[in-house]
Scaffold this motif. Sequence first.
Motif, PDB file in Angstrom:
ATOM      1  N   LYS A 109       0.825  -1.214   0.000  1.00  0.00           N
ATOM      2  CA  LYS A 109       0.000   0.000   0.000  1.00  0.00           C
ATOM      3  C   LYS A 109       0.860   1.265   0.000  1.00  0.00           C
ATOM      4  N   THR A 110       1.806   1.314   0.926  1.00  0.00           N
ATOM      5  CA  THR A 110       2.603   2.531   1.073  1.00  0.00           C
ATOM      6  C   THR A 110       3.469   2.768  -0.157  1.00  0.00           C
ATOM      7  N   THR A 111       4.067   1.711  -0.700  1.00  0.00           N
ATOM      8  CA  THR A 111       4.881   1.863  -1.914  1.00  0.00           C
ATOM      9  C   THR A 111       4.037   2.383  -3.059  1.00  0.00           C
ATOM     10  N   LEU A 112       2.822   1.861  -3.194  1.00  0.00           N
ATOM     11  CA  LEU A 112       1.917   2.332  -4.245  1.00  0.00           C
ATOM     12  C   LEU A 112       1.578   3.804  -4.044  1.00  0.00           C
ATOM     13  N   LEU A 113       1.310   4.203  -2.804  1.00  0.00           N
ATOM     14  CA  LEU A 113       0.959   5.594  -2.551  1.00  0.00           C
ATOM     15  C   LEU A 113       2.146   6.522  -2.755  1.00  0.00           C
ATOM     16  N   VAL A 180      -7.914  12.696  -1.018  1.00  0.00           N
ATOM     17  CA  VAL A 180      -7.370  12.170   0.233  1.00  0.00           C
ATOM     18  C   VAL A 180      -7.243  10.651   0.108  1.00  0.00           C
ATOM     19  N   PHE A 181      -6.043  10.157   0.329  1.00  0.00           N
ATOM     20  CA  PHE A 181      -5.815   8.719   0.406  1.00  0.00           C
ATOM     21  C   PHE A 181      -5.806   8.321   1.884  1.00  0.00           C
ATOM     22  N   ILE A 182      -6.606   7.326   2.223  1.00  0.00           N
ATOM     23  CA  ILE A 182      -6.663   6.814   3.591  1.00  0.00           C
ATOM     24  C   ILE A 182      -5.995   5.450   3.592  1.00  0.00           C
ATOM     25  N   GLU A 183      -4.810   5.361   4.146  1.00  0.00           N
ATOM     26  CA  GLU A 183      -4.148   4.058   4.217  1.00  0.00           C
ATOM     27  C   GLU A 183      -4.555   3.387   5.523  1.00  0.00           C
ATOM     28  N   ASN A 184      -5.439   2.410   5.407  1.00  0.00           N
ATOM     29  CA  ASN A 184      -6.000   1.756   6.581  1.00  0.00           C
ATOM     30  C   ASN A 184      -4.973   0.830   7.233  1.00  0.00           C
ATOM     31  N   VAL A 185      -5.257   0.415   8.447  1.00  0.00           N
ATOM     32  CA  VAL A 185      -4.401  -0.533   9.154  1.00  0.00           C
ATOM     33  C   VAL A 185      -4.338  -1.841   8.363  1.00  0.00           C
ATOM     34  N   GLY A 186      -3.145  -2.431   8.257  1.00  0.00           N
ATOM     35  CA  GLY A 186      -2.974  -3.665   7.496  1.00  0.00           C
ATOM     36  C   GLY A 186      -3.768  -4.818   8.080  1.00  0.00           C
ATOM     37  N   ASN A 187      -4.831  -5.233   7.384  1.00  0.00           N
ATOM     38  CA  ASN A 187      -5.740  -6.244   7.917  1.00  0.00           C
ATOM     39  C   ASN A 187      -6.774  -6.535   6.836  1.00  0.00           C
ATOM     40  N   LEU A 188      -7.008  -7.784   6.515  1.00  0.00           N
ATOM     41  CA  LEU A 188      -7.992  -8.140   5.493  1.00  0.00           C
ATOM     42  C   LEU A 188      -9.366  -8.475   6.071  1.00  0.00           C
ATOM     43  N   VAL A 189      -9.583  -8.182   7.353  1.00  0.00           N
ATOM     44  CA  VAL A 189     -10.864  -8.547   7.966  1.00  0.00           C
ATOM     45  C   VAL A 189     -11.646  -7.295   8.373  1.00  0.00           C
ATOM     46  N   CYS A 190     -11.294  -6.694   9.487  1.00  0.00           N
ATOM     47  CA  CYS A 190     -12.131  -5.667  10.107  1.00  0.00           C
ATOM     48  C   CYS A 190     -12.281  -4.372   9.308  1.00  0.00           C
ATOM     49  N   PRO A 191     -11.261  -3.869   8.606  1.00  0.00           N
ATOM     50  CA  PRO A 191     -11.471  -2.627   7.859  1.00  0.00           C
ATOM     51  C   PRO A 191     -12.634  -2.691   6.870  1.00  0.00           C
ATOM     52  N   ALA A 192     -12.938  -3.893   6.379  1.00  0.00           N
ATOM     53  CA  ALA A 192     -14.035  -4.030   5.424  1.00  0.00           C
ATOM     54  C   ALA A 192     -15.390  -3.776   6.069  1.00  0.00           C
TER      55      ALA A 192
END
Length: 294
Positions: A109-113, A180-192
């Motif tokens: 994510k961060t590299t892409l941003l 605005v880009f929001i880089e969420n906490v690394g997690n494939l469960v709860c952010p969704a």
Amino acid sequence: MCTTCGCGDEANTRVSTLEEPHHTHGHEHPHQHGHSHEHEREHEHEHEHEHGHEHEHPGHQHALCHPETISLEQNLLAKNDLLAARNRGWLAGRGIRAFNVMSSPGAGKTTLLVRTLTDLGEHLQAGVIEGDQETSLDADRIRAVGRPVIQINTGAGCHLDADMLRRGLDALDPETGSTVFIENVGNLVCPALFDLGETAKVVVVSVTEGDDKPQKYPHMFMAADLVIVNKSDLLPYVDFDVDECLRRIRQVNPRAEFLTVSAATGEGLAAWYGWLDGSTSRSDPLTESLTDAH
């Protein structure tokens, strides 16, 4: 405590501009709507247990526990959805586009941003709200590009929520018409599960994770507006089938768009930039992106 995922350190959530200390003290106060009452009830139950009062009617305790948990979860999500709706209206009223970027840790994510902000930061008037449990390591990388960034440290929390975004937007103070880009906490469960009021949800998955993630974490991919398969430069060296990943994404979310990129080499980023600008044709982007990837 978040009854959806079991995380919770709301009182220790910190919002920081990464500037001098006198700029940040106003954003580090704990929420007034903490969960102390819940903890008090827990201690009361423990006290009753020590005196043996609960053993007389164990069945009644279980019957009451589950409805209360479900009610707390519903109340939590309902409150979050209300705050998200307010965020959405605030952003729309100012013509600000907000992209909630989600992935597992290490997907890129961060590299892409960083690459995106280097190439399009001025054009998009872009700023970043960076979510991590601890440290400002990723925010420091964003800041080095010269774009405004706000760090949100969630403590034990494994996702951002609408209230955290509201506080982040207050600190970032994005200009009208910006991105605005929001880089969420690394997690494939709860952010969704937590609507932030964003314009779109972007899910990044790397080829090193395997092509079965859409089936293993369906809620994340069901929520996605765009799925980016990153680290395409490693495809010759890993067991990842782009066609199979696309098929699995379509099974859970036929409407999601799909791109294959390498944030490290720049491969496929033109399509990502076109998507951000709204210039990429979206008539059948999944097939088009898959063709480009090959």
